[in-house]
Design a protein around this motif. Structure first.
Motif, short mmCIF file in Angstrom:
data_model
loop_
_atom_site.label_atom_id
_atom_site.label_comp_id
_atom_site.label_asym_id
_atom_site.label_seq_id
_atom_site.Cartn_x
_atom_site.Cartn_y
_atom_site.Cartn_z
N SER A 147 0.85 -1.19 0.00
CA SER A 147 0.00 0.00 0.00
C SER A 147 0.88 1.24 0.00
O SER A 147 1.70 1.43 0.90
CB SER A 147 -0.90 0.01 1.23
OG SER A 147 -1.76 -1.09 1.21
N LEU A 148 0.71 2.06 -1.03
CA LEU A 148 1.46 3.31 -1.17
C LEU A 148 0.45 4.45 -1.23
O LEU A 148 -0.74 4.22 -1.45
CB LEU A 148 2.29 3.27 -2.46
CG LEU A 148 3.32 2.16 -2.55
CD1 LEU A 148 3.90 2.09 -3.96
CD2 LEU A 148 4.42 2.37 -1.53
N PRO A 149 0.89 5.69 -1.06
CA PRO A 149 -0.06 6.80 -1.18
C PRO A 149 -0.74 6.79 -2.55
O PRO A 149 -0.08 6.77 -3.58
CB PRO A 149 0.82 8.04 -1.01
CG PRO A 149 1.99 7.56 -0.20
CD PRO A 149 2.22 6.14 -0.68
N LYS A 150 -2.05 6.70 -2.54
CA LYS A 150 -2.89 6.78 -3.73
C LYS A 150 -2.76 5.62 -4.71
O LYS A 150 -3.28 5.68 -5.82
CB LYS A 150 -2.68 8.10 -4.45
CG LYS A 150 -2.98 9.31 -3.58
CD LYS A 150 -2.79 10.59 -4.32
CE LYS A 150 -3.02 11.75 -3.36
NZ LYS A 150 -2.88 13.03 -3.98
N THR A 151 -2.05 4.56 -4.33
CA THR A 151 -1.94 3.40 -5.22
C THR A 151 -1.50 2.17 -4.42
O THR A 151 -1.12 2.28 -3.25
CB THR A 151 -0.94 3.66 -6.38
OG1 THR A 151 -1.09 2.64 -7.35
CG2 THR A 151 0.49 3.71 -5.89
N THR A 152 -1.56 1.03 -5.05
CA THR A 152 -1.09 -0.22 -4.45
C THR A 152 -0.23 -0.95 -5.46
O THR A 152 -0.62 -1.10 -6.62
CB THR A 152 -2.28 -1.11 -4.04
OG1 THR A 152 -3.13 -0.38 -3.16
CG2 THR A 152 -1.81 -2.37 -3.35
N LEU A 153 0.94 -1.37 -5.04
CA LEU A 153 1.85 -2.13 -5.87
C LEU A 153 1.54 -3.61 -5.67
O LEU A 153 1.47 -4.08 -4.54
CB LEU A 153 3.29 -1.84 -5.44
CG LEU A 153 4.41 -2.55 -6.17
CD1 LEU A 153 4.48 -2.06 -7.61
CD2 LEU A 153 5.73 -2.29 -5.47
N LEU A 154 1.32 -4.35 -6.77
CA LEU A 154 0.92 -5.76 -6.70
C LEU A 154 1.86 -6.63 -7.51
O LEU A 154 2.19 -6.29 -8.66
CB LEU A 154 -0.49 -5.93 -7.28
CG LEU A 154 -1.61 -5.11 -6.65
CD1 LEU A 154 -2.85 -5.17 -7.53
CD2 LEU A 154 -1.91 -5.61 -5.25
#
Length: 100
Positions: free
Chosen positions: A20-27
């Motif tokens: 979970s990153l600010p304003k996005t999610t790395l998958l």
């Protein structure tokens, strides 16, 4: 927050990571041979600058969860992924099964 879970596909284990990153999610979902990833993956960079590493990887865009990443068609794949029979348009799950 970082979440690491195991994903089973047709009896094969893969590692799913969600960051979970600010304003996005790395998958990402990976095994010892390769991985699929959300739109943050730069396939062009892997093909141009890291071609000698023979990275097996694919990218799906517009996904927000691991489940969506597995179900989505891959938008692009590395040259090495193509050598493994992985093509753009395959679902993430189909591509991962080719990485076994």
């Amino acid at each position: 927050m970082v979440t690491v879970t195991s994903v089973q596909i047709e009896g094969h284990s893969f590692t799913a990571v969600s960051v979970s990153l600010p304003k996005t999610t790395l998958l990402t979902v990976s095994n010892e041979n390769g991985y699929i990833m959300c739109g943050a993956l730069d396939v062009g960079l892997l093909n141009r600058l890291l071609k000698d590493r023979k990275i097996v990887a694919g990218r799906a865009t517009g996904v927000k969860t691991i489940e969506e990443l597995l179900a989505a068609p891959l938008e692009s794949v590395t040259y090495e992924a193509e050598a493994w029979g992985i093509q753009a348009g395959m679902t993430g799950e189909q591509a991962l099964l080719k990485m076994i």
